[in-house]
Motif scaffolding. Sequence first.
Motif, mmCIF file in Angstrom:
data_model
loop_
_atom_site.group_PDB
_atom_site.id
_atom_site.type_symbol
_atom_site.label_atom_id
_atom_site.label_comp_id
_atom_site.label_asym_id
_atom_site.label_seq_id
_atom_site.Cartn_x
_atom_site.Cartn_y
_atom_site.Cartn_z
ATOM 1 N N LYS A 1 24.635 83.755 32.079
ATOM 2 C CA LYS A 1 24.538 82.171 32.596
ATOM 3 C C LYS A 1 23.196 81.948 32.867
ATOM 4 C CE LYS A 1 26.738 79.192 36.121
ATOM 5 N NZ LYS A 1 27.395 79.001 37.017
ATOM 6 N N ASN A 2 22.880 80.507 32.381
ATOM 7 C CA ASN A 2 21.660 79.953 32.814
ATOM 8 C C ASN A 2 20.285 80.678 31.936
ATOM 9 O OD1 ASN A 2 22.987 78.321 34.674
ATOM 10 N ND2 ASN A 2 22.469 79.377 36.386
ATOM 11 N N HIS B 1 33.199 71.463 28.908
ATOM 12 C CA HIS B 1 32.084 72.133 29.625
ATOM 13 C C HIS B 1 31.227 73.255 28.650
ATOM 14 C CE1 HIS B 1 33.903 71.306 33.395
ATOM 15 N NE2 HIS B 1 35.163 71.787 33.170
ATOM 16 N N ASP C 1 26.007 66.262 28.804
ATOM 17 C CA ASP C 1 25.499 67.000 30.126
ATOM 18 C C ASP C 1 26.557 68.311 30.493
ATOM 19 O OD1 ASP C 1 23.959 67.883 32.106
ATOM 20 O OD2 ASP C 1 25.017 66.850 33.936
ATOM 21 N N ASP D 1 27.871 72.346 30.701
ATOM 22 C CA ASP D 1 27.478 73.568 31.388
ATOM 23 C C ASP D 1 26.742 74.403 30.352
ATOM 24 O OD1 ASP D 1 28.546 72.636 33.718
ATOM 25 O OD2 ASP D 1 30.470 73.296 33.420
ATOM 26 N N VAL D 2 27.307 74.393 29.142
ATOM 27 C CA VAL D 2 26.823 75.389 28.184
ATOM 28 C C VAL D 2 26.703 74.702 26.760
ATOM 29 C CG1 VAL D 2 27.406 77.312 26.921
ATOM 30 C CG2 VAL D 2 28.126 77.192 28.914
ATOM 31 N N TYR D 3 25.548 74.806 26.026
ATOM 32 C CA TYR D 3 25.104 74.205 24.916
ATOM 33 C C TYR D 3 25.098 75.190 23.799
ATOM 34 C CZ TYR D 3 22.623 70.542 27.566
ATOM 35 O OH TYR D 3 22.393 69.852 28.485
ATOM 36 N N THR E 1 17.276 72.632 29.250
ATOM 37 C CA THR E 1 18.266 73.675 29.596
ATOM 38 C C THR E 1 18.022 74.360 30.957
ATOM 39 O OG1 THR E 1 18.958 74.333 27.325
ATOM 40 C CG2 THR E 1 19.259 75.908 29.038
ATOM 41 N N ASN F 1 17.873 72.140 34.165
ATOM 42 C CA ASN F 1 19.049 71.420 34.774
ATOM 43 C C ASN F 1 19.829 72.860 34.890
ATOM 44 O OD1 ASN F 1 18.749 68.481 34.550
ATOM 45 N ND2 ASN F 1 18.427 68.902 32.315
ATOM 46 N N ASN F 2 19.564 73.745 34.855
ATOM 47 C CA ASN F 2 20.346 75.163 35.269
ATOM 48 C C ASN F 2 21.502 75.245 34.250
ATOM 49 O OD1 ASN F 2 18.703 76.268 37.194
ATOM 50 N ND2 ASN F 2 19.413 74.760 38.541
ATOM 51 N N LYS F 3 21.341 74.883 32.921
ATOM 52 C CA LYS F 3 22.441 75.023 31.849
ATOM 53 C C LYS F 3 22.131 76.480 31.124
ATOM 54 C CE LYS F 3 23.571 70.909 32.726
ATOM 55 N NZ LYS F 3 24.831 70.469 33.458
ATOM 56 N N SER F 4 23.195 76.566 30.238
ATOM 57 C CA SER F 4 22.883 78.031 29.357
ATOM 58 C C SER F 4 22.862 77.337 28.166
ATOM 59 C CB SER F 4 24.366 78.726 29.438
ATOM 60 O OG SER F 4 24.674 79.183 31.071
#
Length: 211
Positions: free
Chosen positions: A25-26, A75, A148, A150-152, A177, A180-183
């Motif tokens: 994650k992230n 998500h 927006d 959680d995961v791209y 990424t 914004n604390n994304k994955s």
Amino acid sequence: MEILFEVSNIKVKSILRIDSLRIYKNKVTCIIGPSGSGKTTFLRLLNKLHSPDEGKIIYQGQSLEEIDSVKHRQHVVMLSQKPVMFSKSVYDNLVVGCHFSNKPIPPKQELQTLLKQLQVNKEMDDDASLCSIGEKQRIALARVLLLDPDVYLMDEPSSALDQTTERMIVDFIVRKTKENNKSLIMITHSDDIARKFADKLITIEKGMIYE
């Protein structure tokens, strides 16, 4: 590190075979490998657009089989290599995902700024179908960023761009990424891009995973 996806004993016909794999994650995970090696199939598995013949995929501790596909894709959003453009304005193509996902639609000025950051010199009322392949690719990218998630999941998001623009676009995606604390799980045709930006690098050859 928190596990985002955990894959075990996956088989998809003669296309893909993964004994064990963890994606965290992230983090920015880049996937490279020759054409036809199973990279896109793997990304589609993570998005529930394809189901394995055998094996299990766990997303944040829960089996994908137990997760509603529509909710999962709210998500975990996938950007395909060939952008889907509707025969409408640039504005309509940007916000269509927000309509489907019941997300708030940003002001036009904010959308224009995002396009400028992605080096798309188009107005909101311009016909999106008349844009170049590279422009369509970046408009589709902007549409995903607006959701927006959680995961791209991105399948070669910069394949239609020259080398300089490609590096700029990937740098922008990675910064978004991390800020914004994304994955981000991204297929790229460029070894240089992958090695520069990846926290974790995965190679897929002949349907097999090499970390």
